[in-house]
Design a protein around this motif. Structure first.
Motif, PDB file in Angstrom:
ATOM      1  N   LYS A  81       0.839  -1.203   0.000  1.00  0.00           N
ATOM      2  CA  LYS A  81       0.000   0.000   0.000  1.00  0.00           C
ATOM      3  C   LYS A  81       0.873   1.251   0.000  1.00  0.00           C
ATOM      4  O   LYS A  81       1.864   1.340   0.721  1.00  0.00           O
ATOM      5  CB  LYS A  81      -0.913   0.005   1.234  1.00  0.00           C
ATOM      6  CG  LYS A  81      -1.872   1.189   1.309  1.00  0.00           C
ATOM      7  CD  LYS A  81      -2.785   1.087   2.513  1.00  0.00           C
ATOM      8  CE  LYS A  81      -2.043   1.360   3.799  1.00  0.00           C
ATOM      9  NZ  LYS A  81      -2.961   1.451   4.972  1.00  0.00           N
ATOM     10  N   LYS A  93       3.135   7.445   0.766  1.00  0.00           N
ATOM     11  CA  LYS A  93       3.345   8.774   0.197  1.00  0.00           C
ATOM     12  C   LYS A  93       4.258   8.676  -1.020  1.00  0.00           C
ATOM     13  O   LYS A  93       5.280   8.013  -0.982  1.00  0.00           O
ATOM     14  CB  LYS A  93       3.965   9.713   1.242  1.00  0.00           C
ATOM     15  CG  LYS A  93       4.250  11.134   0.747  1.00  0.00           C
ATOM     16  CD  LYS A  93       2.980  11.888   0.385  1.00  0.00           C
ATOM     17  CE  LYS A  93       3.275  13.307  -0.051  1.00  0.00           C
ATOM     18  NZ  LYS A  93       2.062  14.026  -0.513  1.00  0.00           N
ATOM     19  N   HIS A  94       3.848   9.334  -2.102  1.00  0.00           N
ATOM     20  CA  HIS A  94       4.670   9.416  -3.313  1.00  0.00           C
ATOM     21  C   HIS A  94       5.329  10.794  -3.329  1.00  0.00           C
ATOM     22  O   HIS A  94       4.655  11.828  -3.388  1.00  0.00           O
ATOM     23  CB  HIS A  94       3.813   9.214  -4.563  1.00  0.00           C
ATOM     24  CG  HIS A  94       4.614   9.039  -5.816  1.00  0.00           C
ATOM     25  ND1 HIS A  94       5.247  10.082  -6.450  1.00  0.00           N
ATOM     26  CD2 HIS A  94       4.888   7.932  -6.553  1.00  0.00           C
ATOM     27  CE1 HIS A  94       5.873   9.631  -7.521  1.00  0.00           C
ATOM     28  NE2 HIS A  94       5.681   8.335  -7.609  1.00  0.00           N
ATOM     29  N   ALA A 125      -0.509   5.108 -13.096  1.00  0.00           N
ATOM     30  CA  ALA A 125      -0.757   6.242 -12.202  1.00  0.00           C
ATOM     31  C   ALA A 125       0.061   7.474 -12.580  1.00  0.00           C
ATOM     32  O   ALA A 125      -0.159   8.549 -12.025  1.00  0.00           O
ATOM     33  CB  ALA A 125      -0.424   5.838 -10.762  1.00  0.00           C
ATOM     34  N   ASN A 148      -1.062  10.255 -10.041  1.00  0.00           N
ATOM     35  CA  ASN A 148      -2.358  10.026  -9.406  1.00  0.00           C
ATOM     36  C   ASN A 148      -2.151   9.063  -8.243  1.00  0.00           C
ATOM     37  O   ASN A 148      -2.047   7.851  -8.444  1.00  0.00           O
ATOM     38  CB  ASN A 148      -3.342   9.447 -10.427  1.00  0.00           C
ATOM     39  CG  ASN A 148      -4.747   9.321  -9.867  1.00  0.00           C
ATOM     40  OD1 ASN A 148      -4.942   9.246  -8.651  1.00  0.00           O
ATOM     41  ND2 ASN A 148      -5.733   9.271 -10.744  1.00  0.00           N
ATOM     42  N   GLU A 149      -2.103   9.603  -7.040  1.00  0.00           N
ATOM     43  CA  GLU A 149      -1.835   8.767  -5.869  1.00  0.00           C
ATOM     44  C   GLU A 149      -3.003   7.830  -5.554  1.00  0.00           C
ATOM     45  O   GLU A 149      -2.829   6.848  -4.823  1.00  0.00           O
ATOM     46  CB  GLU A 149      -1.487   9.636  -4.665  1.00  0.00           C
ATOM     47  CG  GLU A 149      -0.153  10.352  -4.812  1.00  0.00           C
ATOM     48  CD  GLU A 149       0.380  10.893  -3.491  1.00  0.00           C
ATOM     49  OE1 GLU A 149      -0.102  10.452  -2.423  1.00  0.00           O
ATOM     50  OE2 GLU A 149       1.274  11.751  -3.526  1.00  0.00           O
ATOM     51  N   ASP A 150      -4.164   8.115  -6.076  1.00  0.00           N
ATOM     52  CA  ASP A 150      -5.296   7.209  -5.868  1.00  0.00           C
ATOM     53  C   ASP A 150      -5.099   5.905  -6.644  1.00  0.00           C
ATOM     54  O   ASP A 150      -5.627   4.859  -6.259  1.00  0.00           O
ATOM     55  CB  ASP A 150      -6.604   7.884  -6.311  1.00  0.00           C
ATOM     56  CG  ASP A 150      -7.006   9.026  -5.390  1.00  0.00           C
ATOM     57  OD1 ASP A 150      -6.626   8.972  -4.197  1.00  0.00           O
ATOM     58  OD2 ASP A 150      -7.664   9.972  -5.857  1.00  0.00           O
ATOM     59  N   LEU A 151      -4.357   5.969  -7.732  1.00  0.00           N
ATOM     60  CA  LEU A 151      -4.073   4.769  -8.530  1.00  0.00           C
ATOM     61  C   LEU A 151      -2.777   4.083  -8.107  1.00  0.00           C
ATOM     62  O   LEU A 151      -2.630   2.868  -8.246  1.00  0.00           O
ATOM     63  CB  LEU A 151      -3.981   5.128 -10.019  1.00  0.00           C
ATOM     64  CG  LEU A 151      -5.266   5.586 -10.718  1.00  0.00           C
ATOM     65  CD1 LEU A 151      -4.972   5.954 -12.170  1.00  0.00           C
ATOM     66  CD2 LEU A 151      -6.330   4.494 -10.664  1.00  0.00           C
ATOM     67  N   CYS A 152      -1.823   4.849  -7.598  1.00  0.00           N
ATOM     68  CA  CYS A 152      -0.507   4.320  -7.242  1.00  0.00           C
ATOM     69  C   CYS A 152      -0.623   3.243  -6.170  1.00  0.00           C
ATOM     70  O   CYS A 152      -1.328   3.413  -5.179  1.00  0.00           O
ATOM     71  CB  CYS A 152       0.387   5.451  -6.742  1.00  0.00           C
ATOM     72  SG  CYS A 152       2.019   4.905  -6.181  1.00  0.00           S
ATOM     73  N   TYR A 195       6.029   3.227   1.396  1.00  0.00           N
ATOM     74  CA  TYR A 195       4.980   2.212   1.258  1.00  0.00           C
ATOM     75  C   TYR A 195       4.939   1.294   2.475  1.00  0.00           C
ATOM     76  O   TYR A 195       5.879   1.256   3.277  1.00  0.00           O
ATOM     77  CB  TYR A 195       5.205   1.380  -0.010  1.00  0.00           C
ATOM     78  CG  TYR A 195       6.433   0.490   0.047  1.00  0.00           C
ATOM     79  CD1 TYR A 195       6.339  -0.844   0.446  1.00  0.00           C
ATOM     80  CD2 TYR A 195       7.699   0.991  -0.268  1.00  0.00           C
ATOM     81  CE1 TYR A 195       7.462  -1.656   0.512  1.00  0.00           C
ATOM     82  CE2 TYR A 195       8.829   0.192  -0.202  1.00  0.00           C
ATOM     83  CZ  TYR A 195       8.706  -1.137   0.190  1.00  0.00           C
ATOM     84  OH  TYR A 195       9.825  -1.926   0.268  1.00  0.00           O
TER      85      TYR A 195
END
Length: 253
Positions: free
Chosen positions: A126, A129-130, A151, A163-167, A186
């Motif tokens: 999961k 933070k990116h 992403a 796109n952190e929602d996809l990452c 992660y």
């Protein structure tokens, strides 16, 4: 399951060339039949590998060759202990666990190969933070090329969007970035093993074979053999090599 049939004569030709035996000598060895027991092998699919290196980082025996921009990660057969940790860790299911056997058919004219892909329970990864350093980023789009969930969108030398929602947090973009502009934080779940190994010390003869062969030093001896369950990688080497079958694998259901 995949079944492959090959003529015995074709196998004999290959063996005679590689091992310098005559075809007659090889066929003579096959008169009682051929039976290669069930074996397990692991294989990384190059087209699915995203070069994240998580398998390499998880491997307890350094049996994986580091990927580069041209080539995927590769398993080093002579080092691999078939513990399946890499397959469980791969975030995109690029590592297959294959089991197969080979035997002669009833007429002894063909070699039959049965190959089956085994199910693997994957660890959960999961994104936390990116982190993208825009001052370093050169917008080369290499990260986009290796991003499995798509992403990252890059217009070369113009813009980049994450796109952190996809990452999913696999770190592939971080590993392939040529200017170290990306850092991915992660979380990854523990490895779930469905079995454990126990020692019957009444049968054990203190030969120390298991102690010597354990690739991760999970076996200790202080008057009796003990297996550290937290260190053990469940490769089965101790069980398979115990000369008196004093080590057993127990499946936990």
């Amino acid at each position: 399951m995949i079944k492959i049939k090959k003529p015995v004569d074709e196998l004999v030709d290959v063996i005679s060339k590689d091992l310098k035996y005559t075809k007659e000598e090889i066929k003579g060895q096959l008169t009682d039949g051929l039976k290669i027991p069930l074996q397990k092998n692991l294989y990384i699919q190059p087209k699915k590998c995203v070069h994240c290196e998580l398998c390499l980082e998880a491997c307890p025996v350094d049996a994986i060759e580091k990927p580069n921009l041209k080539n995927s990660a590769k398993i080093i057969p002579e080092k691999c202990i078939k513990c399946e940790i890499c397959a469980k860790t791969c975030p995109v299911g690029a590592i297959e666990v294959l089991k197969g056997e080979a035997f002669l058919d009833d007429d002894k004219e063909n070699v039959i190969y049965n190959i089956e892909e085994m199910p693997v329970e994957h660890r959960k990864i999961k994104l936390v933070k990116h982190n993208l350093d825009m001052d370093k980023c050169i917008k080369c789009a290499i990260c986009e090329r290796f991003c499995a969930p798509k992403a990252i969108k890059v217009e070369r030398k113009v813009s980049i969007d994450v796109n952190e929602d996809l990452c999913m947090g696999c770190t592939a973009c971080e590993k392939v970035c040529p200017v170290d502009a990306i850092k991915v934080d992660y979380e990854i779940s523990d490895i779930n093993f469905e079995d454990e190994f126990v020692v019957n010390n009444d049968k054990c003869i203190d030969c120390m074979v298991c102690y010597d062969l354990c690739p991760v030093s999970a076996i200790s001896y202080d008057g009796k053999i003990e297996i550290d369950g937290k260190t053990c990688v469940h490769c089965s080497i101790c069980e398979k090599n115990c000369p008196v079958s004093a080590i057993s694998k127990i499946i936990n259901k």
